[in-house]
Motif scaffolding. Structure first.
Motif, short mmCIF file in Angstrom:
data_model
loop_
_atom_site.label_atom_id
_atom_site.label_comp_id
_atom_site.label_asym_id
_atom_site.label_seq_id
_atom_site.Cartn_x
_atom_site.Cartn_y
_atom_site.Cartn_z
N ALA A 126 30.58 31.91 45.26
CA ALA A 126 30.62 32.23 46.70
C ALA A 126 30.23 31.02 47.55
O ALA A 126 29.38 30.22 47.18
N CYS A 127 30.90 30.92 48.71
CA CYS A 127 30.47 29.96 49.72
C CYS A 127 29.61 30.72 50.74
O CYS A 127 29.47 31.94 50.64
N PRO A 128 29.00 30.05 51.72
CA PRO A 128 28.18 30.78 52.70
C PRO A 128 28.95 31.89 53.41
O PRO A 128 30.11 31.71 53.78
N ASN A 129 28.31 33.04 53.56
CA ASN A 129 28.88 34.21 54.25
C ASN A 129 30.10 34.81 53.54
O ASN A 129 30.96 35.42 54.18
N THR A 130 30.16 34.64 52.24
CA THR A 130 31.25 35.25 51.48
C THR A 130 31.21 36.76 51.60
O THR A 130 30.15 37.38 51.56
N ALA A 131 32.38 37.35 51.76
CA ALA A 131 32.52 38.81 51.80
C ALA A 131 32.89 39.33 50.42
O ALA A 131 33.52 38.61 49.62
N ILE A 132 32.52 40.56 50.13
CA ILE A 132 32.92 41.19 48.88
C ILE A 132 33.40 42.60 49.18
O ILE A 132 32.86 43.30 50.04
N THR A 133 34.46 43.00 48.49
CA THR A 133 34.99 44.36 48.58
C THR A 133 35.18 44.89 47.17
O THR A 133 35.86 44.25 46.36
N ILE A 134 34.54 46.02 46.88
CA ILE A 134 34.64 46.65 45.56
C ILE A 134 35.19 48.06 45.76
O ILE A 134 34.61 48.85 46.50
N ARG A 135 36.31 48.35 45.13
CA ARG A 135 36.92 49.68 45.21
C ARG A 135 36.77 50.36 43.86
O ARG A 135 37.19 49.82 42.84
N LEU A 136 36.16 51.54 43.88
CA LEU A 136 35.85 52.28 42.66
C LEU A 136 36.63 53.58 42.61
O LEU A 136 36.82 54.22 43.65
N ASN A 137 37.06 53.98 41.42
CA ASN A 137 37.75 55.26 41.31
C ASN A 137 37.00 56.22 40.40
O ASN A 137 36.30 55.81 39.47
N GLY A 138 37.16 57.51 40.70
CA GLY A 138 36.42 58.55 40.01
C GLY A 138 36.68 58.61 38.52
O GLY A 138 35.76 58.80 37.73
N GLY A 139 37.94 58.45 38.11
CA GLY A 139 38.28 58.56 36.70
C GLY A 139 37.60 57.52 35.84
O GLY A 139 37.06 57.83 34.77
N ALA A 140 37.60 56.28 36.29
CA ALA A 140 36.97 55.19 35.52
C ALA A 140 35.46 55.40 35.42
O ALA A 140 34.87 55.19 34.36
N LEU A 141 34.84 55.84 36.52
CA LEU A 141 33.40 56.08 36.48
C LEU A 141 33.06 57.27 35.60
O LEU A 141 32.04 57.27 34.91
N SER A 142 33.92 58.27 35.61
CA SER A 142 33.72 59.42 34.72
C SER A 142 33.75 58.99 33.26
O SER A 142 32.91 59.41 32.46
N GLU A 143 34.71 58.12 32.92
CA GLU A 143 34.77 57.61 31.54
C GLU A 143 33.54 56.78 31.20
O GLU A 143 33.14 56.70 30.03
N ALA A 144 32.95 56.15 32.21
CA ALA A 144 31.73 55.36 32.00
C ALA A 144 30.48 56.23 31.99
O ALA A 144 29.36 55.71 31.84
N GLY A 145 30.65 57.54 32.19
CA GLY A 145 29.55 58.48 32.07
C GLY A 145 28.79 58.76 33.35
O GLY A 145 27.63 59.20 33.30
N THR A 146 29.43 58.53 34.50
CA THR A 146 28.74 58.81 35.76
C THR A 146 29.73 59.37 36.78
O THR A 146 30.94 59.18 36.68
N ALA A 147 29.19 60.08 37.76
CA ALA A 147 30.02 60.61 38.84
C ALA A 147 30.36 59.49 39.82
O ALA A 147 29.70 58.46 39.87
N LEU A 148 31.41 59.72 40.62
CA LEU A 148 31.87 58.70 41.57
C LEU A 148 30.77 58.27 42.52
O LEU A 148 30.49 57.07 42.68
N GLU A 149 30.11 59.23 43.17
CA GLU A 149 29.09 58.90 44.16
C GLU A 149 27.89 58.21 43.52
O GLU A 149 27.36 57.22 44.05
N ALA A 150 27.46 58.73 42.37
CA ALA A 150 26.31 58.14 41.69
C ALA A 150 26.62 56.73 41.22
O ALA A 150 25.78 55.83 41.31
#
Length: 198
Positions: free
Chosen positions: A121-145
């Motif tokens: 990252a350079c100074p003031n770098t932005a980050i955007t992370i988009r998460l989906n329910g199915g992948a998190l469910s497979e990882a053993g957690t709910a989307l919101e959690a």
């Protein structure tokens, strides 16, 4: 640093990378880029940006990496061990619908990933992370959690995170990635977008 165009791998050193970045306003890194469609679309839409798609699976990149677009580059690398040539260059990081080891690293606060993100990252770098329910469910957690956990990991790593926002089916249908389209018409079309700055 290993790059790929079509099925042809090649090595790009720091000097050649800097030469390619000249005259571009922002450098966007799409981590876990998959087949590269999002990176390709962004590069075509914003010619003043330089877009780097990073993925460890070279086979997925054969189609979109064939495109001869001067502001687009695909790099073969592991998310937990990003190339040092990228250090301090990136103004916006996107992670779209991660799964597997990338998602696990986000959930577990893997230092290889979190330190790597800060390094590129350079100074003031932005980050955007988009998460989906199915992948998190497979990882053993709910989307919101799962979203809450990743927010916490990013904050602990020094990122200033904003409130999450939901992505509905229509958002996924219009989002320029192959995986988003699959999610939109799949059994679990739920997603959350996290944003922040360093």
């Amino acid at each position: 640093m290993e790059t790929i165009q079509g099925k042809k791998p090649c090595t790009l050193d720091l000097n050649k990378l800097h030469a390619r970045l000249t005259n571009h306003q922002r450098v966007i890194l799409d981590l876990g880029t998959g087949d590269g469609k999002f990176a390709f679309h962004h590069a075509r839409t914003f010619p003043c940006h330089f877009v780097i798609g990073v993925d460890s699976c070279r086979e997925n990149l054969h189609e979109y990496s064939r495109a001869k677009i001067s502001n687009l580059l695909f790099v073969i690398a592991n998310a937990q061990n990003l190339p040092h040539e990228l250090n301090g260059l990136i103004s916006h990081i996107t992670i779209n619908f991660p799964w597997g080891s990338l998602l696990e690293s986000l959930l577990n606060g893997d230092s290889g990933l979190t330190c790597g993100l800060k390094s590129i990252a350079c100074p003031n770098t932005a980050i955007t992370i988009r998460l989906n329910g199915g992948a998190l469910s497979e990882a053993g957690t709910a989307l919101e959690a799962g979203a809450d956990r990743i927010q916490e990991v990013m904050r602990e790593s020094g990122w200033q995170m904003k409130n999450p926002s939901r992505m509905g089916k229509s958002d996924l249908q219009t989002f320029p990635s192959t995986w988003a389209k699959r999610l939109a018409f799949g059994r679990d079309p739920r997603a959350i977008e996290l944003t922040g700055t360093l």
